[in-house]
Design a protein around this motif. Structure first.
Motif, PDB file in Angstrom:
ATOM      1  N   THR A 142       0.323  -1.277  -0.572  1.00 35.82           N
ATOM      2  CA  THR A 142       0.136   0.101  -0.227  1.00 35.82           C
ATOM      3  C   THR A 142       0.628   1.348  -0.074  1.00 35.82           C
ATOM      4  N   LEU A 143       2.276   1.279   0.877  1.00 32.16           N
ATOM      5  CA  LEU A 143       3.088   2.359   0.891  1.00 32.16           C
ATOM      6  C   LEU A 143       3.588   2.530  -0.757  1.00 32.16           C
ATOM      7  N   MET A 144       3.825   1.605  -1.165  1.00 31.93           N
ATOM      8  CA  MET A 144       4.625   1.890  -2.830  1.00 31.93           C
ATOM      9  C   MET A 144       3.296   2.292  -3.989  1.00 31.93           C
ATOM     10  N   PHE A 145       1.958   1.482  -3.424  1.00 30.57           N
ATOM     11  CA  PHE A 145       1.255   2.268  -4.413  1.00 30.57           C
ATOM     12  C   PHE A 145       0.881   3.583  -3.787  1.00 30.57           C
ATOM     13  N   ALA A 146       0.966   3.830  -3.121  1.00 32.23           N
ATOM     14  CA  ALA A 146       0.360   5.514  -2.143  1.00 32.23           C
ATOM     15  C   ALA A 146       1.773   6.513  -2.910  1.00 32.23           C
ATOM     16  N   LEU A 147       3.032   6.280  -2.644  1.00 27.95           N
ATOM     17  CA  LEU A 147       4.166   6.727  -3.411  1.00 27.95           C
ATOM     18  C   LEU A 147       3.943   6.725  -4.679  1.00 27.95           C
ATOM     19  N   SER A 148       3.201   6.503  -5.197  1.00 30.95           N
ATOM     20  CA  SER A 148       3.887   6.223  -6.840  1.00 30.95           C
ATOM     21  C   SER A 148       1.941   6.564  -7.142  1.00 30.95           C
ATOM     22  N   GLY A 149       1.537   7.088  -6.539  1.00 33.83           N
ATOM     23  CA  GLY A 149       0.542   7.947  -6.753  1.00 33.83           C
ATOM     24  C   GLY A 149      -0.881   7.051  -7.578  1.00 33.83           C
ATOM     25  N   THR A 150      -0.149   5.975  -7.590  1.00 31.20           N
ATOM     26  CA  THR A 150      -1.517   4.670  -7.991  1.00 31.20           C
ATOM     27  C   THR A 150      -2.451   4.565  -6.934  1.00 31.20           C
ATOM     28  N   ASP A 151      -2.461   4.977  -6.037  1.00 35.32           N
ATOM     29  CA  ASP A 151      -3.823   5.097  -4.855  1.00 35.32           C
ATOM     30  C   ASP A 151      -3.592   6.366  -4.359  1.00 35.32           C
ATOM     31  N   HIS A 152      -4.993   6.870  -4.242  1.00 34.19           N
ATOM     32  CA  HIS A 152      -5.367   7.484  -3.750  1.00 34.19           C
ATOM     33  C   HIS A 152      -4.986   7.699  -2.696  1.00 34.19           C
ATOM     34  N   ILE A 153      -4.544   8.716  -1.470  1.00 36.11           N
ATOM     35  CA  ILE A 153      -4.328   8.277  -0.196  1.00 36.11           C
ATOM     36  C   ILE A 153      -5.519  10.023   1.416  1.00 36.11           C
ATOM     37  N   ASP A 154      -5.350   9.140   1.888  1.00 38.34           N
ATOM     38  CA  ASP A 154      -6.761   9.391   3.155  1.00 38.34           C
ATOM     39  C   ASP A 154      -6.243  10.735   3.491  1.00 38.34           C
ATOM     40  N   GLY A 155      -4.437  11.025   3.780  1.00 39.31           N
ATOM     41  CA  GLY A 155      -4.482  11.753   4.686  1.00 39.31           C
ATOM     42  C   GLY A 155      -2.788  12.670   4.316  1.00 39.31           C
ATOM     43  N   GLY A 156      -2.461  13.272   4.712  1.00 40.36           N
ATOM     44  CA  GLY A 156      -0.848  13.711   4.315  1.00 40.36           C
ATOM     45  C   GLY A 156      -0.730  14.208   3.064  1.00 40.36           C
ATOM     46  N   LYS A 157       0.619  14.318   3.010  1.00 38.18           N
ATOM     47  CA  LYS A 157       0.750  14.181   1.597  1.00 38.18           C
ATOM     48  C   LYS A 157       2.315  13.190   0.528  1.00 38.18           C
TER      49      LYS A 157
END
Length: 252
Positions: free
Chosen positions: A49-64
């Motif tokens: 999930t971290l990998m997908f968040a960092l790559s912009g593949t997954d939308h995140i719910d908080g943070g940048k």
């Protein structure tokens, strides 16, 4: 080294209502240009999930999430898609190839959307990459006519077609035998030596030991990290031992 990627207090949740939980619980991480990083943790710890968040593949719910100073958290999806296609490469445990295309056509397919390159340039780049990774003779084979290691090499070629700044790998050796896994890690080491940053998600201490920084995750958080010198092809057993000790200390 210059910071390429910054994750600041990333939160990602899954579930509905009272069943909702944070798979990423305020994770902060930085990846430098040309760095070779592994993420380890038990199933459900949040590493993929971290990998997908960092790559912009997954939308995140908080943070940048920032990539080359650009805030991916607020970037429109069409622009995110262009960034992933032109500046990032992806290698997965099971390469996602189209069955109706041969190996060569699968490799060049994502690059055909680049209007700045003509077909001859794309073909030349693909053939050069296939030669580099040792699958030049397989260009006309169907994806069912090659081994798992050969298919993974084709996936690496595809990831490199647009000369990405960073490659994300999600268990890229997980489905391979030990010999093929070692060969794939040799390729990643060569790619990294050329200046491409790599972030690998893995459960394998031997794979992680080939990198220079390992992030250990548990329950949606980075709980510790281990820094190693650049791997020079020697003392892999000693590096694996260090990784194993740190895994135990991190409760992984």
């Amino acid at each position: 080294m210059m910071k390429m990627m910054i994750g600041d207090q990333i939160v990602k949740s899954f579930g509905v209502g009272g069943e909702r939980r944070n798979v990423l619980d305020g994770v902060s991480v930085e990846i430098n240009e040309g760095e070779f990083v592994a993420v380890m943790g038990p199933s459900g710890s949040g590493k993929s999930t971290l990998m997908f968040a960092l790559s912009g593949t997954d939308h995140i719910d908080g943070g940048k999430v920032f990539f080359n100073s650009r805030d991916l958290s607020t970037t429109p999806e069409n622009e995110l898609s262009d960034i992933r296609r032109t500046q990032m490469g992806f290698v997965f445990q099971q390469p996602t190839m189209l069955k109706q295309l041969n190996i060569f056509d699968n490799i060049i397919l994502p690059s055909m959307r680049d209007r700045k390159k003509n077909a001859a340039e794309i073909s030349e780049k693909a053939k050069a990459l296939m030669n580099r990774v040792g699958i030049a003779e397989l260009e006309n084979r169907d994806i069912t006519q090659v081994s798992g290691g050969q298919l993974q090499r084709a996936g690496i070629c595809r990831a490199l077609m647009n000369s990405p700044k960073i490659i994300f790998g999600d268990e890229p050796t997980g489905a391979l035998n030990s010999k093929s896994a070692q060969e794939i890690m040799d390729l990643f080491s060569e790619i990294n030596a050329d200046g491409t940053a790599i972030l690998l998600v893995t459960h394998d201490a031997k794979v992680a030991a080939r990198t220079e920084r390992i992030l250990f995750m548990r329950d949606g958080k980075i709980v510790s990290e281990l820094k190693l010198p650049k791997f020079n092809g020697t003392d892999l057993d000693g590096r694996v031992e260090k990784v194993t000790v740190n895994m135990l200390e991190a409760g992984i």
